[in-house]
Structure formats: C-alpha cells, structure tokens
Write an enzyme that holds these catalytic residues in place. Sequence first.
Site, PDB file in Angstrom:
ATOM      1  N   LYS A  91       0.844  -1.192   0.000  1.00 35.75           N
ATOM      2  CA  LYS A  91       0.000   0.000   0.000  1.00 35.75           C
ATOM      3  C   LYS A  91       0.885   1.249   0.000  1.00 35.75           C
ATOM      4  CE  LYS A  91      -3.701  -2.632   0.663  1.00 35.75           C
ATOM      5  NZ  LYS A  91      -4.793  -2.780  -0.307  1.00 35.75           N
TER       6      LYS A  91
ATOM      7  N   HIS B 109      -6.367 -13.400  -7.746  1.00 37.25           N
ATOM      8  CA  HIS B 109      -7.221 -12.417  -7.073  1.00 37.25           C
ATOM      9  C   HIS B 109      -8.612 -12.476  -7.694  1.00 37.25           C
ATOM     10  CE1 HIS B 109      -8.801  -8.696  -5.394  1.00 37.25           C
ATOM     11  NE2 HIS B 109      -7.830  -8.775  -4.508  1.00 37.25           N
TER      12      HIS B 109
END
Length: 475
Positions: free
Chosen positions: A175, A294
């Site tokens: 992140k 994902h």
Amino acid sequence: MSPQTETKAKVGFKAGVKDYKLTYYTPDYQTKDTDILAAFRVTPQPGVPPEEAGAAVAAESSTGTWTTVWTDGLTSLDRYKGRCYEIEPVPGEDNQFIAYVAYPLDLFEEGSVTNMFTSIVGNVFGFKALRALRLEDLRIPYAYVKTFQGPPHGIQVERDKLNKYGRPLLGCTIKPKLGLSAKNYGRAVYECLRGGLDFTKDDENVNSQPFMRWRDRFLFCAEAIYKSQAETGEIKGHYLNATAGTCEEMLKRAVFARELGVPIVMHDYLTGGFTANTTLSHYCRDNGLLLHIHRAMHAVIDRQKNHGMHFRVLAKALRLSGGDHIHAGTVVGKLEGEREITLGFVDLLRDDYIKKDRSRGIYFTQDWVSLPGVIPVASGGIHVWHMPALTEIFGDDSVLQFGGGTLGHPWGNAPGAVANRVALEACVQARNEGRDLAREGNAIIREACKWSPELAAACEVWKEIKFEFPAMDTL
C-alpha cells in the site's frame, strides 16, 4: 434416423409455443454420474408456476428456445436437453425455490470453464419470466474434472518449493495500492520480506500504469526478493501481477518473471477472464511458477442473495481453470464472509472429496479425483488481534495476508512484518500445545507482546478496530 426424427416425419412439424415443463420438467429422472448438476435459486414472476420456471431455466441454459423449431427433429433432445428434476421450497420465502437441473456432459467442451459458464450462466439470467436467478452450486462429475489440468502445482508442491511446513503462510499487499514509483515499491517489498513475511503482493489494480510500468516493478521486486532471501535464509516471493489487456501481453509478463527466477506470478481471474486464466495456469505448470489468483469483481456477481452466482461456484471454476492461491474472505475482517459458508468453499478449494453439507451451503457431494488443491487467502481488514481466529478458522494450509495490518505499523514496514510473524508463531505454538485459540486468543497475543515490542506496538494501534456488520450472504 433417430426415433424422434421418425416421429416428426410421420406427424408433420407443428409450429407454435408450448410450455417448457412439457419437455424440460422431468421429476422422475434419475441423475447420472456423468451429469453436471446445478442448484438454482429461482424467483419467478407472479403467476409463473415453479415447475414452468424451473423447466425454463433447464431449457434456456441447454437446448431450448421460446418456440418449437423444425430442426428439433434433426437431433435427439432426450440425449442433449437439460432437465429440471427436483424443486424444493426455500424456507422463509413465499415465492422462491431451489430448482435442480441436470445437464448431459456432451453439452460442454472438454477443459473449458468458458464454455461451461456460457451455457449454465448465460442468457437464461436475463429471462423475463424470472424476477431473479442465482446459481448456488454445481456438481462437476469426475469425468469432466479429468479434462482439466487444474492448479499449476497445488498445496503440497508449493510447500516443498518454499520449504515451509506446519503453519499458515504470511503475506502483505503493498500500500498505497496505486501511485508509488517502482523503486519505492521495491523498497516496501524488501522491508516486509526482511521482517519475516513469506510473500508480498501487487494489488489487483496494479498492472502497468504511467507511474509504474510493469517491467520496472518486476525488476525492483526481484531485487527485493533476492536481498531479503540472502538476509533471512528463507525462500521469499512477491505476487507479480501479470494481468494485462491481451493474453499475449499477459504471457510476455509471465515469461519475464520466469527469466528473473521469481517463484510466483498473479492474475485477476474474473476481470482477466477464464480463457486467459487457464492459458496462464498451463504456462505456470510448464515453467515452474506458482500462480496467485485475485477475485476482483466477484462481489458484482456473488453478493446479492437472490441473483447472480455464489462464490462457491466461482471457487470450483477456479480450481478447474487453475490457480495455486485464491482470495476467500476472512470471516473476521472488513470483507463479506459468513463463517460456515466461507468454510464450505474453503473445503471445496482444498479437499479432495467433499460431502454434501447444507449447513455450509454445499448442495452436492464433490469428488475432485486428485485434482490439486488451492490455498485459500484470508485478506482484507485484518491485523494482529485477528491472528488467533484466523489460525483457528483457516488452519495451516492458508495464506494470511495483512496489507494495512503490516504497513500501518507505527514503526514502519519491517516492524509491522515482525509483529505479524511473532503473532503467528505464538498462535501456532499455543495451538500445538493444546490451547484453545478461540477462547484464549487474546491472552496468547498479550503474552507474546512481553517479548516483542513490535507486536506490543501493533496491538496498541489496532486494539479498537472492528468491522462488525452482518453478512449479506447467509444460508
């Protein structure tokens, strides 16, 4: 000439519209071991009988159309048609029921999730006679399972490649997910891996944007992997997202990852598509790469209780198409996931033989006939206080992935990774000593804080963080 053709030749073709249930509702049908079985949650329009609605689903997802056609006489509908063979009411719902449909195996191309879904979850979901339609589960017959390669490697091969046993694996999504330069991104990867994580991960949004082109990211991440491996003596990995706008570009990125010698790549299997995913899975098996999956876009398909497709079906489809990891919710974090339902599709991902268990949302017994298993990934809003619950819920064959729960540590990325590794090791040791993680989890974490200042700091930061909202998807 088939008997059906013979009959039509004698009586002549009779044009017109007839009720679906006359042909496609067959309550006396005995299902075959080779049939694909589907459980649909059907909400018909007012005035449409359950038998007609269930038959319409069977017809429109197999051989039927809205009117009689003369070319029906050129084939054997009894051989190829889908059949609604059972209807069961949904408890607590007035105008909703489960329709069970059997499909002959010859309707589907071998080894193609794309073709299977084109029929079973195709145009029928827009049928006007239905207010809503949801595919709850599929039974894939072993004759069809054996036409698929499945996961590139599977759980045991991955453990052997990584030389890591007896505990869940630890990961972290880097992140902020967008905006970092490749060099700063690689630095964050290095710090997390050096601190004790097994994997770091590209966010699903990260492909090849102007702020960070894929080749630069791959190079800096590979440097981080090798440097952290040299320092820790452990095998490390970073999920390099190979998802791209074309299959050719996707494979080019996977080839470059293999040339760098990294252990794992990643794909967004729903936005990328099943054809692309199966292509990449085959490449990964042939070239020794693990494949992380994902599920971006899944909630568009599976979150509504009455319409769409349950994630357990998407999970089965992924196991067929191929992937070594897939995100599967957390039960305790920020994303949707009721415990028993989540454990149901976790079993479907990992186990070889799963019995029917309606308490977990499993409508059919599923035999994977030794198709390799997929490791579920718990990710989304989790932190060190969740570690006992995650270890207890998911067990050893899982990846516990902390993004903000690593990078949000007040002392930095490496201490955040240390805190997670210490918490995990403490939980695994306590479990192995026979302690009850569900009941003693907080005490176990507090004890570990005494000899890990990194963990103590993490516990202080996240002691008030909770995501307590009711699950939308319930049994």
